[in-house]
Design an enzyme around this catalytic site. Sequence first.
Site, PDB file in Angstrom:
ATOM      1  CG  ASP A   1      36.289  35.772  43.726  1.00  0.00           C
ATOM      2  OD1 ASP A   1      36.727  34.691  44.171  1.00  0.00           O
ATOM      3  OD2 ASP A   1      36.293  36.828  44.386  1.00  0.00           O
TER       4      ASP A   1
ATOM      5  CG  ASN B   1      44.706  32.716  43.591  1.00  0.00           C
ATOM      6  OD1 ASN B   1      44.247  32.882  42.462  1.00  0.00           O
ATOM      7  ND2 ASN B   1      44.124  33.245  44.663  1.00  0.00           N
TER       8      ASN B   1
HETATM    9  C1  IPE Z   1      41.116  36.748  42.439  1.00  0.00           C
HETATM   10  O1  IPE Z   1      40.317  36.045  43.339  1.00  0.00           O
HETATM   11  C2  IPE Z   1      41.960  35.816  41.657  1.00  0.00           C
HETATM   12  C3  IPE Z   1      41.245  34.893  40.778  1.00  0.00           C
HETATM   13  C4  IPE Z   1      39.961  34.839  40.591  1.00  0.00           C
HETATM   14  C5  IPE Z   1      42.071  33.983  40.046  1.00  0.00           C
HETATM   15  P1  IPE Z   1      40.748  35.835  44.861  1.00  0.00           P
HETATM   16  O2  IPE Z   1      39.637  35.105  45.510  1.00  0.00           O
HETATM   17  O3  IPE Z   1      42.082  35.214  44.924  1.00  0.00           O
HETATM   18  O4  IPE Z   1      40.862  37.333  45.353  1.00  0.00           O
HETATM   19  P2  IPE Z   1      40.819  38.023  46.784  1.00  0.00           P
HETATM   20  O5  IPE Z   1      41.826  37.315  47.630  1.00  0.00           O
HETATM   21  O6  IPE Z   1      39.433  37.836  47.312  1.00  0.00           O
HETATM   22  O7  IPE Z   1      41.124  39.453  46.523  1.00  0.00           O
HETATM   23  C1  IPE Z   2      37.942  31.657  42.400  1.00  0.00           C
HETATM   24  O1  IPE Z   2      37.199  31.146  43.438  1.00  0.00           O
HETATM   25  C2  IPE Z   2      38.928  30.673  41.835  1.00  0.00           C
HETATM   26  C3  IPE Z   2      40.344  30.970  42.161  1.00  0.00           C
HETATM   27  C4  IPE Z   2      40.790  32.021  42.774  1.00  0.00           C
HETATM   28  C5  IPE Z   2      41.300  29.966  41.764  1.00  0.00           C
HETATM   29  P1  IPE Z   2      37.712  31.238  44.937  1.00  0.00           P
HETATM   30  O2  IPE Z   2      38.479  29.969  45.223  1.00  0.00           O
HETATM   31  O3  IPE Z   2      38.423  32.485  45.197  1.00  0.00           O
HETATM   32  O4  IPE Z   2      36.335  31.191  45.707  1.00  0.00           O
HETATM   33  P2  IPE Z   2      35.958  31.987  47.030  1.00  0.00           P
HETATM   34  O5  IPE Z   2      36.275  33.426  46.796  1.00  0.00           O
HETATM   35  O6  IPE Z   2      36.783  31.402  48.139  1.00  0.00           O
HETATM   36  O7  IPE Z   2      34.497  31.750  47.214  1.00  0.00           O
HETATM   37 MG    MG Z   3      37.880  34.337  45.900  1.00  0.00          MG
END
Ligand code: IPE
Ligand code: IPE
Ligand code: MG
Length: 244
Positions: free
Chosen positions: A17, A65
């Site tokens: 994340d 996602n």
């Molecule tokens: C969790 O991260 C899913 C992945 C890392 C693939 P998100 O960024 O989607 O999670 P939330 O929305 O902050 O809970």
């Molecule tokens: C994690 O990074 C990757 C996926 C969930 C695909 P994020 O895209 O959630 O990054 P933030 O949380 O917006 O910084």
């Molecule tokens: Mg995220």
Amino acid sequence: MDYSNLKVPTHVAIILDGNGRWAQERGLSRSQGHEAGFENLKNLSQYIFDKGIKVLSVYAFSTENFKRSKEEVDFLMNLFVLKFESYRKLMNKKGIKIVFSGERREPLPQRVIDLIEKIEENTKNNQKGIINICINYGGHSEIVNATKKICKLVMENKLSIDEINEENFNHYLFNDLPPVDLLIRTSGEIRISNFMLYQLSYAEMYFPKTYFPAFDSDEFDKAIVEYTKRDRRFGGINYENKDN
Ligand code: IPE
Ligand code: IPE
Ligand code: MG
């Protein structure tokens, strides 16, 4: 760091994340953040297997996602297709088997499903370790999916209800892996976000503030040091560690 005298976890799971925030802090696009995240996964996963960890699960794309913009979802799907081939070669050299967890159906694009199946087939005989890549993955979806598989077997008289137990339930999940010993979620969020709900039951958890693209081998070492300090009791009492 030298791991030779440490009790390393068998199964490490990482919620990757913070790619977006990492990019934003540098004036880059979210897409560039995802690219940097993938590069980091390539390096970090090699390091983790070199240190003797047998199973690594990574959360790359959740069922939730798909709520993101079409542009971001398309970018990530294309990134998987573009990068997985060289990643497969790298893992083959290291003797690592690649498996995927998640629903293999829409909205996951067919080209990603085809690639997933090709990679699994191509790496299935590798013995040194397993990387479990979770795409279109949700913990709820995994448990519901397992329940359906079990019901089907029961209805076909291939399994009796009394034969279902906590050990063999695992066999009906997307992949039959050992329980998670250490869960790491980068970026400072302290939640599970529907990740490996069944397998995390007794995992030690570690929530560094570092965004995933910056979570390098030194950061991983810190997680391991922290893990080795934890007293894993599993509901019992470690009399040797008891100080009263
Ligand atoms: C969790 O991260 C899913 C992945 C890392 C693939 P998100 O960024 O989607 O999670 P939330 O929305 O902050 O809970
Ligand atoms: C994690 O990074 C990757 C996926 C969930 C695909 P994020 O895209 O959630 O990054 P933030 O949380 O917006 O910084
Ligand atoms: Mg995220």
